[in-house]
Design an enzyme around this catalytic site. Structure first.
Site, PDB file in Angstrom:
ATOM      1  N   CYS A  43     -14.913 -26.502  -4.829  1.00 46.66           N
ATOM      2  CA  CYS A  43     -15.282 -27.330  -3.672  1.00 46.66           C
ATOM      3  C   CYS A  43     -14.782 -26.763  -2.346  1.00 46.66           C
ATOM      4  O   CYS A  43     -15.110 -27.289  -1.287  1.00 46.66           O
ATOM      5  CB  CYS A  43     -14.763 -28.760  -3.861  1.00 46.66           C
ATOM      6  SG  CYS A  43     -12.964 -28.891  -3.871  1.00 46.66           S
ATOM      7  N   ARG A  96       0.802  -1.217   0.000  1.00 47.15           N
ATOM      8  CA  ARG A  96       0.000   0.000   0.000  1.00 47.15           C
ATOM      9  C   ARG A  96       0.832   1.263   0.000  1.00 47.15           C
ATOM     10  O   ARG A  96       0.301   2.341  -0.141  1.00 47.15           O
ATOM     11  CB  ARG A  96      -0.934  -0.004   1.226  1.00 47.15           C
ATOM     12  CG  ARG A  96      -2.058  -0.996   1.062  1.00 47.15           C
ATOM     13  CD  ARG A  96      -2.909  -1.082   2.302  1.00 47.15           C
ATOM     14  NE  ARG A  96      -3.936  -2.076   2.135  1.00 47.15           N
ATOM     15  CZ  ARG A  96      -3.730  -3.370   2.306  1.00 47.15           C
ATOM     16  NH1 ARG A  96      -2.550  -3.810   2.683  1.00 47.15           N
ATOM     17  NH2 ARG A  96      -4.706  -4.237   2.110  1.00 47.15           N
ATOM     18  N   CYS A 124      -8.415 -27.869  -9.890  1.00 39.72           N
ATOM     19  CA  CYS A 124      -8.522 -28.644  -8.651  1.00 39.72           C
ATOM     20  C   CYS A 124      -8.552 -30.133  -8.989  1.00 39.72           C
ATOM     21  O   CYS A 124      -9.357 -30.563  -9.823  1.00 39.72           O
ATOM     22  CB  CYS A 124      -9.791 -28.245  -7.910  1.00 39.72           C
ATOM     23  SG  CYS A 124     -10.186 -29.320  -6.521  1.00 39.72           S
ATOM     24  N   HIS A 132      -6.192 -11.365   5.804  1.00 41.92           N
ATOM     25  CA  HIS A 132      -6.258 -11.264   4.345  1.00 41.92           C
ATOM     26  C   HIS A 132      -5.838 -12.565   3.662  1.00 41.92           C
ATOM     27  O   HIS A 132      -5.502 -12.570   2.488  1.00 41.92           O
ATOM     28  CB  HIS A 132      -5.401 -10.080   3.853  1.00 41.92           C
ATOM     29  CG  HIS A 132      -5.881  -8.750   4.378  1.00 41.92           C
ATOM     30  ND1 HIS A 132      -5.107  -7.626   4.421  1.00 41.92           N
ATOM     31  CD2 HIS A 132      -7.083  -8.382   4.898  1.00 41.92           C
ATOM     32  CE1 HIS A 132      -5.811  -6.616   4.936  1.00 41.92           C
ATOM     33  NE2 HIS A 132      -7.007  -7.057   5.243  1.00 41.92           N
ATOM     34  N   ILE A 147       0.124 -11.421   4.071  1.00 44.44           N
ATOM     35  CA  ILE A 147      -0.240 -12.683   3.414  1.00 44.44           C
ATOM     36  C   ILE A 147       0.997 -13.519   3.124  1.00 44.44           C
ATOM     37  O   ILE A 147       0.954 -14.463   2.352  1.00 44.44           O
ATOM     38  CB  ILE A 147      -0.991 -12.409   2.082  1.00 44.44           C
ATOM     39  CG1 ILE A 147      -0.141 -11.531   1.146  1.00 44.44           C
ATOM     40  CG2 ILE A 147      -2.341 -11.758   2.330  1.00 44.44           C
ATOM     41  CD1 ILE A 147      -0.699 -11.430  -0.265  1.00 44.44           C
ATOM     42  N   ASP A 148       2.131 -13.164   3.773  1.00 48.33           N
ATOM     43  CA  ASP A 148       3.409 -13.781   3.406  1.00 48.33           C
ATOM     44  C   ASP A 148       3.772 -15.026   4.210  1.00 48.33           C
ATOM     45  O   ASP A 148       4.783 -15.674   3.939  1.00 48.33           O
ATOM     46  CB  ASP A 148       4.537 -12.750   3.488  1.00 48.33           C
ATOM     47  CG  ASP A 148       4.550 -12.015   4.830  1.00 48.33           C
ATOM     48  OD1 ASP A 148       4.313 -12.664   5.871  1.00 48.33           O
ATOM     49  OD2 ASP A 148       4.803 -10.794   4.825  1.00 48.33           O
ATOM     50  N   CYS A 203      -9.764 -23.970  -3.598  1.00 49.11           N
ATOM     51  CA  CYS A 203     -10.547 -24.269  -4.797  1.00 49.11           C
ATOM     52  C   CYS A 203     -11.849 -23.485  -4.725  1.00 49.11           C
ATOM     53  O   CYS A 203     -12.581 -23.575  -3.737  1.00 49.11           O
ATOM     54  CB  CYS A 203     -10.833 -25.762  -4.891  1.00 49.11           C
ATOM     55  SG  CYS A 203     -12.022 -26.112  -6.210  1.00 49.11           S
ATOM     56  N   GLN A 217      -2.354  -8.539   8.897  1.00 46.63           N
ATOM     57  CA  GLN A 217      -2.872  -8.128   7.583  1.00 46.63           C
ATOM     58  C   GLN A 217      -1.993  -8.705   6.474  1.00 46.63           C
ATOM     59  O   GLN A 217      -2.308  -8.553   5.308  1.00 46.63           O
ATOM     60  CB  GLN A 217      -2.856  -6.598   7.473  1.00 46.63           C
ATOM     61  CG  GLN A 217      -3.746  -5.891   8.481  1.00 46.63           C
ATOM     62  CD  GLN A 217      -3.520  -4.383   8.463  1.00 46.63           C
ATOM     63  OE1 GLN A 217      -2.470  -3.886   8.850  1.00 46.63           O
ATOM     64  NE2 GLN A 217      -4.516  -3.644   8.006  1.00 46.63           N
ATOM     65  N   SER A 263       1.853  -1.468  11.039  1.00 51.19           N
ATOM     66  CA  SER A 263       0.602  -1.229  10.309  1.00 51.19           C
ATOM     67  C   SER A 263       0.268   0.260  10.367  1.00 51.19           C
ATOM     68  O   SER A 263       0.434   0.889  11.410  1.00 51.19           O
ATOM     69  CB  SER A 263      -0.552  -2.024  10.909  1.00 51.19           C
ATOM     70  OG  SER A 263      -1.777  -1.621  10.318  1.00 51.19           O
TER      71      SER A 263
HETATM   72 ZN   LIG Z   1     -12.269 -28.421  -5.986  1.00 52.45          ZN
END
Ligand SMILES: [Zn+2]
Length: 247
Positions: free
Chosen positions: A131, A35, A152, A120, A102-103, A128, A100, A193
């Protein structure tokens, strides 16, 4: 007492600490701050979830970006701030951690996954869209051809990194867990943050209103500085080194 000594005193007398972390704690591990000025999100038009699902060209674009991000994330090492929270856990002081990011660097630092709320999502997993099965990302990402991502294996549905996309709601169960952590802590340490993204930034507020101490450590000012018990506008690495020397 100096500010730093007061912070150490708070830590030494808290047994239900909750961490709240943002991009600033991972920049020292070589992960881009999305950001910030010149961050990835400034350079690229976002791909919305509906576009990922319906537009094959946008989907390829999305996977190309994720592949580039994966290269920086898969070899990244946790930094001082990640190990700071892991140490609080070993001391029996950490009640949980909301991030926050995603690493996956909190997991890599050795913090048990059940203590972590990845608001996040995480790049280390795929989900997937058919499913709903979640799988480890390594085998797919390491051999990914962005033009032909594998389907998938269970239902042939679209796989996607298990991160929250633009136009996608945060996961209600994660929001709830984060709220429960915030309400139940005695000290919230918000690190790296800018506390500007909603609803994530409400958690320090919830903690404060529930009677917890709130300490904010981040480079720039945040909208919650006025609510905090203590604020440190410093580079995290430098700050934590000084704190370490007090111990
Ligand atoms: Zn699936």
């Amino acid at each position: 007492m100096t500010g730093l000594e007061k912070f150490k005193y708070l830590i030494d007398n808290s047994f239900r600490i909750v961490g709240f972390t943002g991009a600033g704690i991972s920049t020292e591990s070589g992960i881009s701050d999305y950001r910030s000025q010149g961050g990835i999100w400034e350079k690229f038009t976002p791909v919305y979830l509906s576009e990922f699902i319906n537009d094959p060209e946008k989907r390829i674009l999305y996977w190309q970006r994720k592949k580039a991000l994966w290269e920086s994330i898969k070899n990244a090492k946790p930094g001082m701030a990640h190990y700071f929270f892991e140490k609080l856990h070993r001391q029996g002081r950490l009640h949980g951690l909301i991030t926050q990011n995603i690493d996956g660097l909190h997991e890599k630092s050795g913090l048990p996954p059940e203590l972590i709320v990845n608001l996040h999502g995480t790049t280390l997993e795929l989900v997937c869209l058919g499913c709903g099965v979640i799988s480890d990302a390594h085998s797919v990402m390491d051999h990914l051809n962005p033009e032909e991502p594998p389907p998938c294996p269970l239902c042939d549905g679209l796989l996607k990194p298990n991160t929250i996309s633009f136009g996608q709601q945060l996961v209600p169960a994660d929001l709830k867990r984060a709220e429960v952590l915030a309400r139940g802590c005695d000290l919230m340490i918000a690190a790296g943050s800018t506390l500007q993204v909603q609803p994530a930034a409400t958690y320090p507020m919830i903690a404060r209103e529930a009677g917890a101490q709130l300490v904010i450590i981040t480079l720039s000012e945040t909208p919650l500085d006025g609510y905090a018990s203590m604020v440190f506008h410093e580079k995290l690495g430098t700050f934590l080194e000084k704190l370490e020397r007090l111990s």
